[in-house]
Motif scaffolding. Sequence first.
Motif, mmCIF file in Angstrom:
data_model
loop_
_atom_site.group_PDB
_atom_site.id
_atom_site.type_symbol
_atom_site.label_atom_id
_atom_site.label_comp_id
_atom_site.label_asym_id
_atom_site.label_seq_id
_atom_site.Cartn_x
_atom_site.Cartn_y
_atom_site.Cartn_z
ATOM 1 N N LEU A 27 0.822 -1.207 0.000
ATOM 2 C CA LEU A 27 0.000 0.000 0.000
ATOM 3 C C LEU A 27 0.857 1.259 0.000
ATOM 4 O O LEU A 27 0.578 2.203 -0.741
ATOM 5 N N VAL A 31 0.332 1.567 -4.070
ATOM 6 C CA VAL A 31 -1.032 2.058 -4.185
ATOM 7 C C VAL A 31 -1.121 3.552 -3.904
ATOM 8 O O VAL A 31 -1.713 4.298 -4.680
ATOM 9 N N VAL A 32 -0.536 4.005 -2.811
ATOM 10 C CA VAL A 32 -0.630 5.426 -2.449
ATOM 11 C C VAL A 32 0.079 6.316 -3.488
ATOM 12 O O VAL A 32 -0.507 7.313 -3.937
ATOM 13 N N TYR A 34 0.558 5.697 -6.654
ATOM 14 C CA TYR A 34 -0.243 5.616 -7.876
ATOM 15 C C TYR A 34 -1.484 6.499 -7.755
ATOM 16 O O TYR A 34 -1.840 7.240 -8.677
ATOM 17 N N TRP A 35 -2.124 6.456 -6.605
ATOM 18 C CA TRP A 35 -3.319 7.252 -6.350
ATOM 19 C C TRP A 35 -2.983 8.747 -6.365
ATOM 20 O O TRP A 35 -3.682 9.539 -6.999
ATOM 21 N N LEU A 36 -1.917 9.130 -5.666
ATOM 22 C CA LEU A 36 -1.529 10.540 -5.637
ATOM 23 C C LEU A 36 -1.108 11.030 -7.023
ATOM 24 O O LEU A 36 -1.457 12.142 -7.429
ATOM 25 N N GLY A 38 -2.049 9.907 -9.960
ATOM 26 C CA GLY A 38 -3.235 10.039 -10.804
ATOM 27 C C GLY A 38 -4.029 11.286 -10.471
ATOM 28 O O GLY A 38 -4.522 11.987 -11.366
ATOM 29 N N ASN A 39 -4.169 11.582 -9.181
ATOM 30 C CA ASN A 39 -4.896 12.790 -8.784
ATOM 31 C C ASN A 39 -4.178 14.049 -9.239
ATOM 32 O O ASN A 39 -4.822 15.009 -9.679
ATOM 33 N N GLU A 42 -4.698 14.449 -13.019
ATOM 34 C CA GLU A 42 -6.053 14.916 -13.310
ATOM 35 C C GLU A 42 -6.227 16.383 -12.938
ATOM 36 O O GLU A 42 -6.881 17.138 -13.661
#
Length: 57
Positions: A27, A31-32, A34-36, A38-39, A42
């Motif tokens: 995580l 995961v973290v 990748y999430w950050l 992507g945000n 965007e």
Amino acid sequence: MFDFDQYLGFLAFLTILTIGFWLMMFLLLFVVPYWLGGNIIELLKERRDKKKAAREA
């Protein structure tokens, strides 16, 4: 020293601890970020589109 039941309990504890450790590593390291990432991408796209729309209007 240890009964067989205690040995199995100890192995179960080590298994759960190891799974939890690797889950936290997954995580935090994949995961973290990748999430950050992507945000952030965007957010930059939205700002770029907003500037483009303001220039065209």
